[in-house]
Design an enzyme around this catalytic site. Structure first.
Site, mmCIF file in Angstrom:
data_model
loop_
_atom_site.group_PDB
_atom_site.id
_atom_site.type_symbol
_atom_site.label_atom_id
_atom_site.label_comp_id
_atom_site.label_asym_id
_atom_site.label_seq_id
_atom_site.Cartn_x
_atom_site.Cartn_y
_atom_site.Cartn_z
ATOM 1 N N ASN A 1 26.717 21.166 58.260
ATOM 2 C CA ASN A 1 26.696 20.387 57.070
ATOM 3 C C ASN A 1 28.371 20.268 56.978
ATOM 4 O O ASN A 1 29.019 21.505 56.881
ATOM 5 C CB ASN A 1 26.134 20.767 55.865
ATOM 6 C CG ASN A 1 24.624 20.717 56.128
ATOM 7 O OD1 ASN A 1 24.021 19.994 56.731
ATOM 8 N ND2 ASN A 1 23.883 21.703 55.527
ATOM 9 N N GLY B 1 26.451 18.045 52.344
ATOM 10 C CA GLY B 1 25.621 19.033 51.872
ATOM 11 C C GLY B 1 25.842 20.422 52.037
ATOM 12 O O GLY B 1 25.052 21.343 51.963
ATOM 13 N N GLN B 2 27.334 20.588 52.565
ATOM 14 C CA GLN B 2 27.743 22.013 52.531
ATOM 15 C C GLN B 2 28.049 22.713 51.245
ATOM 16 O O GLN B 2 28.562 22.100 50.311
ATOM 17 C CB GLN B 2 29.219 21.687 53.178
ATOM 18 C CG GLN B 2 29.719 23.294 53.653
ATOM 19 C CD GLN B 2 31.015 23.135 54.454
ATOM 20 O OE1 GLN B 2 31.680 21.856 54.738
ATOM 21 N NE2 GLN B 2 31.558 24.232 55.009
ATOM 22 N N HIS C 1 29.750 26.935 59.541
ATOM 23 C CA HIS C 1 28.466 27.693 60.266
ATOM 24 C C HIS C 1 27.643 26.545 60.454
ATOM 25 O O HIS C 1 27.648 25.587 60.246
ATOM 26 C CB HIS C 1 27.877 28.647 59.182
ATOM 27 C CG HIS C 1 27.516 27.684 57.852
ATOM 28 N ND1 HIS C 1 28.402 27.442 56.896
ATOM 29 C CD2 HIS C 1 26.401 27.091 57.301
ATOM 30 C CE1 HIS C 1 27.829 26.656 55.810
ATOM 31 N NE2 HIS C 1 26.493 26.625 56.169
ATOM 32 N N ASP D 1 19.494 33.269 57.532
ATOM 33 C CA ASP D 1 19.713 32.703 56.392
ATOM 34 C C ASP D 1 18.963 33.263 55.032
ATOM 35 O O ASP D 1 17.734 33.611 55.316
ATOM 36 C CB ASP D 1 19.381 31.260 56.372
ATOM 37 C CG ASP D 1 19.848 30.362 55.350
ATOM 38 O OD1 ASP D 1 20.747 29.501 55.800
ATOM 39 O OD2 ASP D 1 19.653 30.459 54.105
ATOM 40 N N HIS E 1 23.737 25.917 61.564
ATOM 41 C CA HIS E 1 22.265 26.317 61.307
ATOM 42 C C HIS E 1 21.513 26.154 62.392
ATOM 43 O O HIS E 1 21.687 25.183 63.198
ATOM 44 C CB HIS E 1 21.541 25.408 60.093
ATOM 45 C CG HIS E 1 22.195 25.581 58.769
ATOM 46 N ND1 HIS E 1 21.781 25.866 57.720
ATOM 47 C CD2 HIS E 1 23.395 24.687 58.270
ATOM 48 C CE1 HIS E 1 22.197 25.847 56.575
ATOM 49 N NE2 HIS E 1 23.397 25.234 57.037
HETATM 50 P P1 AMP Z 1 25.277 24.850 53.690
HETATM 51 O O1 AMP Z 1 24.492 24.262 52.699
HETATM 52 O O2 AMP Z 1 25.307 24.091 55.138
HETATM 53 O O3 AMP Z 1 26.567 25.218 53.403
HETATM 54 O O4 AMP Z 1 24.595 26.300 54.154
HETATM 55 C C1 AMP Z 1 24.622 27.434 53.169
HETATM 56 C C2 AMP Z 1 23.530 28.259 53.664
HETATM 57 O O5 AMP Z 1 23.897 29.591 53.435
HETATM 58 C C3 AMP Z 1 22.207 27.950 53.095
HETATM 59 O O6 AMP Z 1 21.314 27.903 54.000
HETATM 60 C C4 AMP Z 1 22.042 29.274 52.222
HETATM 61 O O7 AMP Z 1 20.688 29.547 52.098
HETATM 62 C C5 AMP Z 1 22.785 30.291 52.787
HETATM 63 N N1 AMP Z 1 23.290 31.505 52.342
HETATM 64 C C6 AMP Z 1 23.957 31.392 51.044
HETATM 65 N N2 AMP Z 1 24.155 32.775 50.606
HETATM 66 C C7 AMP Z 1 23.756 33.525 51.610
HETATM 67 C C8 AMP Z 1 23.763 34.909 51.718
HETATM 68 N N3 AMP Z 1 24.310 35.801 50.884
HETATM 69 N N4 AMP Z 1 23.173 35.510 52.938
HETATM 70 C C9 AMP Z 1 22.477 34.485 53.836
HETATM 71 N N5 AMP Z 1 22.590 33.255 53.705
HETATM 72 C C10 AMP Z 1 22.997 32.776 52.535
#
Ligand code: AMP
Ligand code: ZN
Length: 113
Positions: A86, A92-93, A99, A30, A101
């Site tokens: 999420n 909170g997505q 994906h 992340d 976490h």
């Molecule tokens: P969510 O809020 O569950 O959709 O999680 C999205 C996650 O993607 C967040 O934890 C971000 O920090 C992560 N994220 C967004 N852009 C990138 C990226 N370019 N590379 C790696 N992680 C990312």
């Protein structure tokens, strides 16, 4: 998917730290880690939301995503780990490519915010 940031990462158009990848499942670090180890495990093909994956037709792919997530959690989390998915705005997505976490390396509070 043209405007999906994770599809762009998987296609090599945006850099990321790849932790694991095969034909079906990809794991990256992340970019904004919320724990000493914060990984994201996702299907290689674009599936926007875990709600779209629910159902027997996708059981094998869902199982593979969680299998990789659990293995990484065990590898990175000496004293345990947390898996989070999420889903949708209230969930909170922020990236609409499903994906998991994988968080570890510190104690995880409950309940989440
Ligand atoms: P969510 O809020 O569950 O959709 O999680 C999205 C996650 O993607 C967040 O934890 C971000 O920090 C992560 N994220 C967004 N852009 C990138 C990226 N370019 N590379 C790696 N992680 C990312
Ligand atoms: Zn995508």
């Amino acid at each position: 998917m043209v405007d999906c940031i994770f599809c762009k990462i998987i296609a090599g158009e945006i850099p990321a730290k790849f932790i694991r990848r095969d034909d079906d499942v990809v794991a990256i670090a992340d970019a904004n880690p919320q724990a000493p180890s914060h990984l994201l495990v996702m299907p290689s093909k674009h599936i926007a939301n875990i709600a779209d994956l629910a159902g027997l037709a996708n059981a094998a792919l869902l199982s593979r995503v969680f299998d990789v997530a659990t293995k990484l959690g065990k590898e990175h989390g000496k004293h345990g780990f947390r898996l989070v998915v999420n889903s949708g705005a209230d969930g909170g997505q922020t990236v609409d490519h499903m994906h998991v976490h994988v968080l570890s390396g510190r104690f995880m509070e409950w309940p989440p915010g």
